[in-house]
Design a protein around this motif. Structure first.
Motif, PDB file in Angstrom:
ATOM      1  N   THR A 175       0.721  -1.193  -0.123  1.00 26.98           N
ATOM      2  CA  THR A 175       0.004   0.044  -0.240  1.00 26.98           C
ATOM      3  C   THR A 175       0.952   1.432   0.102  1.00 26.98           C
ATOM      4  OG1 THR A 175      -1.525  -1.274   1.394  1.00 26.98           O
ATOM      5  CG2 THR A 175      -1.679   1.205   1.203  1.00 26.98           C
ATOM      6  N   TYR A 176       2.017   1.090   0.769  1.00 23.89           N
ATOM      7  CA  TYR A 176       2.580   2.399   0.815  1.00 23.89           C
ATOM      8  C   TYR A 176       3.577   2.571  -0.366  1.00 23.89           C
ATOM      9  CZ  TYR A 176       5.655   5.911   3.044  1.00 23.89           C
ATOM     10  OH  TYR A 176       6.415   7.174   2.915  1.00 23.89           O
ATOM     11  N   ARG A 177       3.964   1.520  -1.001  1.00 24.04           N
ATOM     12  CA  ARG A 177       4.637   1.692  -2.291  1.00 24.04           C
ATOM     13  C   ARG A 177       3.812   2.293  -3.366  1.00 24.04           C
ATOM     14  NH1 ARG A 177       6.721   2.031  -6.002  1.00 24.04           N
ATOM     15  NH2 ARG A 177       8.181   0.779  -7.469  1.00 24.04           N
ATOM     16  N   VAL A 178       2.489   1.935  -3.531  1.00 26.26           N
ATOM     17  CA  VAL A 178       1.661   2.422  -4.783  1.00 26.26           C
ATOM     18  C   VAL A 178       0.975   3.653  -4.327  1.00 26.26           C
ATOM     19  CG1 VAL A 178       1.338  -0.052  -5.498  1.00 26.26           C
ATOM     20  CG2 VAL A 178      -0.183   0.925  -4.055  1.00 26.26           C
ATOM     21  N   THR A 179       0.865   3.925  -2.929  1.00 25.05           N
ATOM     22  CA  THR A 179       0.095   5.180  -2.755  1.00 25.05           C
ATOM     23  C   THR A 179       0.904   6.267  -1.862  1.00 25.05           C
ATOM     24  OG1 THR A 179      -0.838   4.496  -0.639  1.00 25.05           O
ATOM     25  CG2 THR A 179      -2.079   3.812  -2.460  1.00 25.05           C
ATOM     26  N   GLY A 180       1.971   5.658  -1.427  1.00 28.04           N
ATOM     27  CA  GLY A 180       2.814   6.879  -0.896  1.00 28.04           C
ATOM     28  C   GLY A 180       2.366   7.255   0.461  1.00 28.04           C
ATOM     29  N   THR A 181       1.161   6.739   1.096  1.00 24.16           N
ATOM     30  CA  THR A 181       0.575   7.275   2.069  1.00 24.16           C
ATOM     31  C   THR A 181      -0.077   5.932   3.241  1.00 24.16           C
ATOM     32  OG1 THR A 181      -0.874   8.521   3.260  1.00 24.16           O
ATOM     33  CG2 THR A 181      -1.637   7.505   1.341  1.00 24.16           C
ATOM     34  N   LEU A 182      -0.084   6.013   4.246  1.00 26.05           N
ATOM     35  CA  LEU A 182      -0.734   4.913   5.105  1.00 26.05           C
ATOM     36  C   LEU A 182      -2.057   5.467   5.897  1.00 26.05           C
ATOM     37  CD1 LEU A 182       2.464   2.965   6.118  1.00 26.05           C
ATOM     38  CD2 LEU A 182       0.761   2.148   4.682  1.00 26.05           C
ATOM     39  N   VAL A 187      -5.311   6.666   1.561  1.00 23.21           N
ATOM     40  CA  VAL A 187      -5.285   5.444   0.719  1.00 23.21           C
ATOM     41  C   VAL A 187      -6.506   5.368   0.029  1.00 23.21           C
ATOM     42  CG1 VAL A 187      -5.087   2.871   0.798  1.00 23.21           C
ATOM     43  CG2 VAL A 187      -3.686   4.276   2.193  1.00 23.21           C
ATOM     44  N   GLY A 188      -7.636   5.327   0.639  1.00 23.64           N
ATOM     45  CA  GLY A 188      -8.946   5.371  -0.214  1.00 23.64           C
ATOM     46  C   GLY A 188      -8.898   6.230  -1.498  1.00 23.64           C
TER      47      GLY A 188
END
Lengths: 459, 153
Positions: A175-182, A187-188
């Protein structure tokens, strides 16, 4: 403020209590008092969320995006309240019965801290941290009792769930890799524009991790050994509180973070839920041992939650929340009642049995009703047939169990359990009845929780 | 292994285990001190020290290691004390009406420095984490060494 205190109270007292000898009565009662205090704090928080909308605390006073966000919305507080209530009932049960191991009260409090934390965080990594805190405590709790069966259950539980946690962590990294946020809300938003294959892979990872926690059909293999092997109070904790992680995770991560993926595979999720439902019910009918039947029944019951999630929309999600709450209460009641003997206990068990089968005065009826509503809204005949079949089967296995445990010759059961234990179980049974007779608060809270999950909801 | 005493590790391991402990503590202190500008934190420091302690257990056996370093008997106290210290540093801002894990001095305020060591509350937090990690790992090592059945012989 209350949000942070509700987190601190079980965590800090849990840290102190693991160092004390939990076999002493005073320590056990202290743990019960702390759980009651946490429950009260969460109840106040729930009232605030109901009145003023969801609450947010950014740790360290940093701007959002830098600081980690604690987020209390309706879904979170409902699950937190439910889990702490289950822990409270199970711990009181164990204190009344006499605690056998010194670390039990401390671990239950750490588990409560972990669960409260993960239901009240708005950050995926923070979720993982609290998740591990809760899971580590429950690994040790599963071995409670110290017999061969318990140790075996703990080994199986730990091995399988460590694997599940690992898959979860991989998905967090993805998730962090593709969106850069947690942060869950960000993320949504960003998940909508990432590569669909990557998003689907990550969503599948989360789905598998939570299904392992819940014991859904293809990932259920560990569950019967563990629930049947651990002591009754621990089985109640695992099925009533720890399994909530899975239901909450599916509800939180699915509709808010992966709405597109959820729509894409909605039908598959319904099918998976249906398989789980039938498989669990059929095996529960086939088993002889009460604890084992209850374990298979748990596999079947979470199938309903998955079906409701797959149906989606306001009605489906409301049904999923209602069913999760009702199921957790049922399982707590049944596991606690199955471990004791004497007058009142059979009545309490019967209430639980009626509730699982969905017979009116008990809370299970409300859950089943919501499920049928969801089925009618999507206008699916197979779904309604399935729900009817599932209810029929659960009626069969619950009363098979009742008959086996309470009607057959009472001789081998031994002397009656102490009165306070029986009264506690009766109190849980009355709660299940009360939730069925006066379901409005539960329905309203679940409705609000489902609203908060749908796209376009404010916070 | 020396041929005369097949059950005991080599003398070199025993000597190194004793000598390594001091430098490891220095490395741990450095990891904590530079953790705010460069790589390092209380967790890493705790793991480093626990590794040196593990070597001591391997070299001396459970009973001798705990006789040589009496602090090893207090693993549970270290762990609980460290966790409480970390929680206290994390949650004390609640008393001041600030969100949890706010730190003092606040960002932008003057910080007292001793060399490169900055004296502010996150330092206490890291020391808490350090104690927690060392304490928990000592408890684990104690139990693993206790199962051996040969220690103290």
């Amino acid at each position: 403020m209350i949000l942070s205190v509700a987190l601190l109270v079980p965590w800090a007292t849990g840290a102190v209590l693991v160092a004390l000898d939990g076999r002493r009565r005073a320590v056990g009662w202290l743990a019960v008092a702390v759980l009651a205090a946490t429950f009260a704090l969460l109840a106040v928080l729930t009232a605030q969320v109901l009145a003023g909308g969801s609450q947010e605390v950014v740790t360290g006073g940093w701007p959002p995006g830098v600081g980690i966000v604690l987020h209390a919305d309706m879904l979170g507080v409902v699950f937190a309240l439910l889990s702490v209530l289950v822990l409270l009932a199970a711990t009181t049960h164990e204190v009344l019965a006499g605690i056998e191991e010194r670390v039990f009260p401390g671990l239950v409090l750490l588990l409560a801290g972990g669960l409260t934390g993960l239901f009240l965080t708005g950050d995926v990594f923070n979720f993982y941290v609290f998740f591990e805190l809760a899971m580590t405590a429950s690994y040790v709790l599963t071995a409670y009792g110290g017999g061969r069966r318990q140790l075996r259950a703990a080994m199986v539980f730990t091995a399988v769930n460590l694997l599940g946690s690992f898959i979860f962590l991989l998905s967090v990294a993805g998730t962090y890799r593709v969106t850069g946020t947690l942060a869950m809300l960000d993320v949504g938003e960003r998940m909508a524009v990432v590569d669909p294959n990557a998003a689907l892979l990550i969503a599948t990872g989360f789905f598998i991790a939570f299904s392992v926690k819940l014991g859904l059909f293809p990932f259920h293999f560990w569950l019967p050994t563990v629930y049947a092997g651990s002591s009754p109070a621990v089985a109640a904790i695992l099925s009533g509180a720890v399994a909530n992680i899975g239901a909450y995770g599916l509800l939180r991560f699915g509709p808010t973070m992966f709405p597109a993926q959820l729509r894409l595979v909605g039908a598959a999720i319904v099918v998976l839920g249906a398989v789980s439902l039938i498989y669990g019910a059929v095996l529960a009918v086939a088993r002889g041992d009460v604890a084992e039947s209850l374990a298979y029944s748990a596999i079947g019951q979470v199938g309903y939650v998955l079906v409701a999630l797959g149906v989606g929309g306001p009605v489906g999600l409301t049904a999923a929340v209602v069913y999760s709450v009702v199921n957790a209460l049922n399982k707590t009641l049944l596991f606690l009642a199955a471990g004791i003997r004497g007058p009142l206990v059979a009545g309490a068990f019967a209430v639980g049995a009626l509730s699982v089968a969905g017979v009116p005065p008990a809370a299970g009826f409300v859950g089943k009703l919501e499920m049928f509503r969801a089925g009618i809204v999507v206008g699916s005949v197979p779904l309604i047939v399935l729900l009817t079949l599932g209810s029929g089967l659960s009626l069969v296995y619950m009363f098979q169990m009742y008959q086996r445990a309470f009607w057959r010759a009472p001789a081998p059961a031994g002397p009656a359990s102490p009165l306070p234990l029986r009264l506690l179980t009766t109190a849980v049974a009355l709660l299940v009845l009360a939730a069925g007779v006066w379901p409005e608060p539960l329905l309203a809270a679940s409705g609000r929780a489902a609203e908060g999950l749908l796209p376009g909801a404010a916070g | 292994m020396s041929s005369g005493e097949p059950d005991r590790p080599d003398v070199i391991i025993r000597v190194i285990a004793r000598m390594l402990l001091g430098p490891t503590l220095m490395v741990a202190a450095a990891l904590v001190a530079k953790g705010y500008a460069e790589v390092g934190d209380g967790f890493g420091a705790g793991v480093a020290v626990a590794l040196a302690i593990a070597l001591t257990y391997v070299a001396l056996g459970g009973a001798r290691a705990e006789a040589a370093l009496p602090v090893l008997r207090h693993g549970p106290k270290l762990a609980v004390g460290g966790l409480l210290l970390a929680l206290a540093t994390g949650f004390f801002p609640l008393l001041l009406g600030e969100p949890p894990v706010s730190h003092r001095p606040a960002p932008g305020e003057h910080v007292v420095k001793v060399g490169t060591l900055e004296l502010f509350t996150p330092l206490v937090f890291d020391i808490g984490v350090f104690l927690l990690v060392v304490g928990v790992l000592i408890v684990l090592l104690h139990h693993l060494a206790g199962r051996d059945g040969r220690d103290g012989s």
